[in-house]
Scaffold this active site. Structure first.
Site, mmCIF file in Angstrom:
data_model
loop_
_atom_site.group_PDB
_atom_site.id
_atom_site.type_symbol
_atom_site.label_atom_id
_atom_site.label_comp_id
_atom_site.label_asym_id
_atom_site.label_seq_id
_atom_site.Cartn_x
_atom_site.Cartn_y
_atom_site.Cartn_z
ATOM 1 N N LYS A 1 6.720 12.706 3.654
ATOM 2 C CA LYS A 1 6.779 11.460 4.412
ATOM 3 C C LYS A 1 7.818 10.590 3.871
ATOM 4 O O LYS A 1 8.638 10.086 4.670
ATOM 5 C CB LYS A 1 5.471 10.944 4.176
ATOM 6 N N ASN A 2 7.688 10.411 2.508
ATOM 7 C CA ASN A 2 8.639 9.395 2.030
ATOM 8 C C ASN A 2 10.111 9.904 2.059
ATOM 9 O O ASN A 2 10.977 9.030 1.946
ATOM 10 C CB ASN A 2 8.082 9.194 0.559
ATOM 11 N N ARG B 1 -2.013 8.930 7.844
ATOM 12 C CA ARG B 1 -0.772 8.324 7.818
ATOM 13 C C ARG B 1 0.200 8.997 7.065
ATOM 14 O O ARG B 1 1.530 9.303 7.156
ATOM 15 C CB ARG B 1 -0.599 6.874 6.947
ATOM 16 N N ASP C 1 1.493 7.594 -6.650
ATOM 17 C CA ASP C 1 0.615 8.028 -5.632
ATOM 18 C C ASP C 1 -0.293 9.099 -5.851
ATOM 19 O O ASP C 1 -1.056 9.507 -5.167
ATOM 20 C CB ASP C 1 2.020 8.813 -4.526
ATOM 21 N N CYS D 1 -0.207 -0.365 3.092
ATOM 22 C CA CYS D 1 -1.175 0.148 2.239
ATOM 23 C C CYS D 1 -1.713 -1.116 1.573
ATOM 24 O O CYS D 1 -0.669 -1.817 1.053
ATOM 25 C CB CYS D 1 -1.274 1.249 1.425
ATOM 26 N N ARG E 1 3.389 -6.432 -2.507
ATOM 27 C CA ARG E 1 4.327 -5.621 -2.419
ATOM 28 C C ARG E 1 5.473 -6.462 -1.703
ATOM 29 O O ARG E 1 5.859 -6.232 -0.462
ATOM 30 C CB ARG E 1 4.008 -4.380 -1.210
HETATM 31 C C1 UD1 Z 1 7.580 4.064 -2.268
HETATM 32 C C2 UD1 Z 1 6.840 4.893 -1.730
HETATM 33 C C3 UD1 Z 1 5.358 4.848 -2.139
HETATM 34 C C4 UD1 Z 1 5.291 4.843 -3.745
HETATM 35 C C5 UD1 Z 1 6.341 3.881 -4.429
HETATM 36 C C6 UD1 Z 1 6.529 4.075 -5.874
HETATM 37 C C7 UD1 Z 1 7.636 5.101 0.593
HETATM 38 C C8 UD1 Z 1 7.465 4.847 1.929
HETATM 39 N N1 UD1 Z 1 6.838 4.658 -0.208
HETATM 40 O O1 UD1 Z 1 7.229 2.722 -2.018
HETATM 41 O O2 UD1 Z 1 4.579 5.879 -1.837
HETATM 42 O O3 UD1 Z 1 4.035 4.498 -4.326
HETATM 43 O O4 UD1 Z 1 7.733 4.116 -3.661
HETATM 44 O O5 UD1 Z 1 6.810 5.398 -6.296
HETATM 45 O O6 UD1 Z 1 8.738 5.792 0.061
HETATM 46 N N2 UD1 Z 1 9.222 -4.601 -5.751
HETATM 47 C C9 UD1 Z 1 9.617 -5.663 -5.796
HETATM 48 N N3 UD1 Z 1 10.487 -6.343 -4.935
HETATM 49 C C10 UD1 Z 1 10.789 -5.359 -3.841
HETATM 50 C C11 UD1 Z 1 10.203 -4.051 -3.759
HETATM 51 C C12 UD1 Z 1 9.497 -3.754 -4.720
HETATM 52 O O7 UD1 Z 1 8.989 -6.375 -6.666
HETATM 53 O O8 UD1 Z 1 11.433 -5.914 -2.960
HETATM 54 C C13 UD1 Z 1 8.150 -3.768 -6.578
HETATM 55 C C14 UD1 Z 1 7.008 -3.234 -6.060
HETATM 56 O O9 UD1 Z 1 5.721 -4.393 -5.760
HETATM 57 C C15 UD1 Z 1 6.362 -2.421 -7.229
HETATM 58 C C16 UD1 Z 1 7.694 -1.854 -7.690
HETATM 59 O O10 UD1 Z 1 8.598 -2.614 -7.203
HETATM 60 O O11 UD1 Z 1 5.798 -2.957 -8.105
HETATM 61 C C17 UD1 Z 1 8.147 -0.553 -7.035
HETATM 62 O O12 UD1 Z 1 7.920 -0.320 -5.671
HETATM 63 P P1 UD1 Z 1 8.835 0.357 -4.709
HETATM 64 O O13 UD1 Z 1 9.412 1.316 -5.554
HETATM 65 O O14 UD1 Z 1 9.855 -0.406 -3.840
HETATM 66 O O15 UD1 Z 1 7.911 1.314 -3.667
HETATM 67 P P2 UD1 Z 1 8.167 1.284 -2.321
HETATM 68 O O16 UD1 Z 1 9.457 1.519 -1.843
HETATM 69 O O17 UD1 Z 1 7.434 0.210 -1.237
#
Ligand code: UD1
Length: 427
Positions: free
Chosen positions: A25-26, A400, A308, A119, A124
């Protein structure tokens, strides 16, 4: 697609047989976003038929793309995908729709997009996404219900991420591939889904270096060619089924497993007594000697233990005779399923970002609620161990990310079925 909102499981079962692991998915979602930047037809082979992918497909269609499936191959014709609005109805269903902001801006120069949902696993924010796009030249204003953004051609720059973020790294890469000049990204996320995106973009002609490191360099080009790529297997789905085997002390075979991407998880798996033999993408999994407690597992950025798989592992540890603990370092509210497992009889105490699991208490089937995708999968694993029947509500969250978790587990010998508004239906 079945859209049934309850999953029922009869516990105390043993599994045997084999499962083929679906596409990731990711990896698929950002590749779909990338396809928007080619004004023509792309194909993603082995694409998982899950609701997040269908949602992203709908968004692309709303922007003007024409899409169709041939079995598991997803065709995306983005010749006329000139739309610039992504309403909140889509974005609140799926957080990763924010990944479209860069590609829409790169292609169509403006975008109005609703705030992301997805989720419920804590805060986030999207500040790093906005910082990256702003640095490359986007002018973004945050309105109450949506973001308005516009730009002329993105301009290559240096971007420093203060925190490792998979989505923000992918966002910056997507925006930079057609920018003018060179973009250097510092402190990038190293998750496999980042380099799979880079490989896909490179197959479309993008100039990218260092995609397996924390420093990625992109030289912008004017146009991307068509994409034609096979989605890699889903490491999280594979890990979930390994958990199911340990929880039920079963032997199963998993095919199409990205074993290298699961190293940190597999180390923990062995520590809790799980055994496996790898043979070119096939894992012979033996959970018969699981489950021993484990002093501490901490979620970390890749190549560390993936957040995850934290909830599925927690479910397994409720069956270990003794005390285990888990520290969640990536998201701040990712223990929701622990409270649901406690309703089944588990003894899990949460203190901030740490969970202490006093394993060995018998679990009993009852009604529990899935709060997020992986937490929902964890409840299925707990239900496999429980005495009697468990009903998991809000189970559409599980659809999902898992293409056919009920069919898979049923093929392995479990009594599991979906039910919901269309009535009671055993698969
Ligand atoms: C992706 C994955 C999700 C996985 C996560 C961490 C997808 C669709 N989802 O989510 O399944 O759990 O990586 O491996 O690929 N953060 C900020 N600011 C931002 C963005 C992120 O502070 O602008 C923080 C988040 O709150 C979190 C951390 O960074 O604490 C990591 O998040 P991130 O790696 O961005 O996760 P996703 O890309 O949303």
């Amino acid at each position: 697609m079945k859209w049934l909102d309850e999953i029922h499981v009869m516990g105390k079962c043993s599994l045997s047989g084999e499962i083929f692991i679906q596409g990731s998915k990711n990896a698929a979602l950002p590749m779909m976003a990338a396809s928007l930047m080619h004004r023509g037809r792309s194909v993603l082979k082995g694409c998982p038929r899950i609701s997040d992918v269908f949602c992203m497909e709908e968004v692309l269609k709303s922007l003007g793309a024409v899409t169709w499936w041939e079995d598991h191959d997803l065709y995306l014709d983005c010749s006329d995908a000139d739309g610039t609005e992504i309403p909140e109805t889509y974005t609140r269903r799926m957080r990763s729709s924010i990944i479209l902001l860069g590609p829409v801006l790169s292609r169509n120069k403006k975008c109005r997009i609703g705030y992301p949902g997805g989720c419920i696993i804590g805060k986030r924010p999207i500040d790093l996404h906005l910082m990256a796009l702003g640095t490359l030249g986007a002018d973004i204003s945050e309105q109450t219900f949506y973001l308005d953004a516009e730009c002329s051609r993105f301009q290559g720059k240096d971007i420093y991420f203060t925190k490792s973020s998979v989505g923000a790294t992918q966002q910056a890469i997507l925006a930079a591939v057609m920018a003018q000049g060179v973009t250097k990204l510092h402190n990038c996320a190293k998750e496999p889904e980042v380099f799979w995106l880079c490989r896909y973009l490179r197959s479309m002609g993008a100039l990218i270096k260092g995609e397996e490191t924390k420093e990625i360099m992109i030289t912008g080009i004017r146009e991307l060619g068509p994409g034609n790529y096979t989605i890699p297997p889903d490491r999280i789905v594979a890990g979930t089924y390994l958990c199911a085997a340990a929880a039920t002390r079963s032997e199963i075979t998993l095919r199409n497993v990205p074993e290298q991407e699961l190293q940190a998880f597999l180390e923990v798996y062995q520590k809790i007594g799980g055994q496996y033999q790898a043979n070119g993408g096939t894992l012979e999994v033996n959970g018969k000697r699981a489950v021993q407690p484990i002093a501490l597992v901490e979620t970390k950025n890749y190549p560390g233990f993936p957040t995850d798989l934290q909830a599925p592992l927690m479910a397994v540890l409720t069956g270990a005779q003794g005390r285990s603990s888990i520290r969640e370092n990536i998201f701040d509210q990712r223990f929701g399923s622990a409270f649901q497992m406690n309703k089944m009889g588990a003894d899990i105490k949460i203190d901030g970002n740490q969970a202490v699991i006093c394993g060995g208490r018998p679990l009993t089937g009852t009604q529990v609620q899935a709060g997020d995708l992986r937490g929902g999968a964890a409840l299925i694993i707990a239900a496999l161990m429980a005495e009697g029947e468990t009903c998991i509500t809000e189970a559409e969250l599980i659809n999902r990310g898992y293409e056919h978790i009920c069919e898979d587990l049923q093929a392995l010998g479990c009594r599991i079925w979906q039910a919901g508004s269309r009535g009671f239906e055993e698969l």
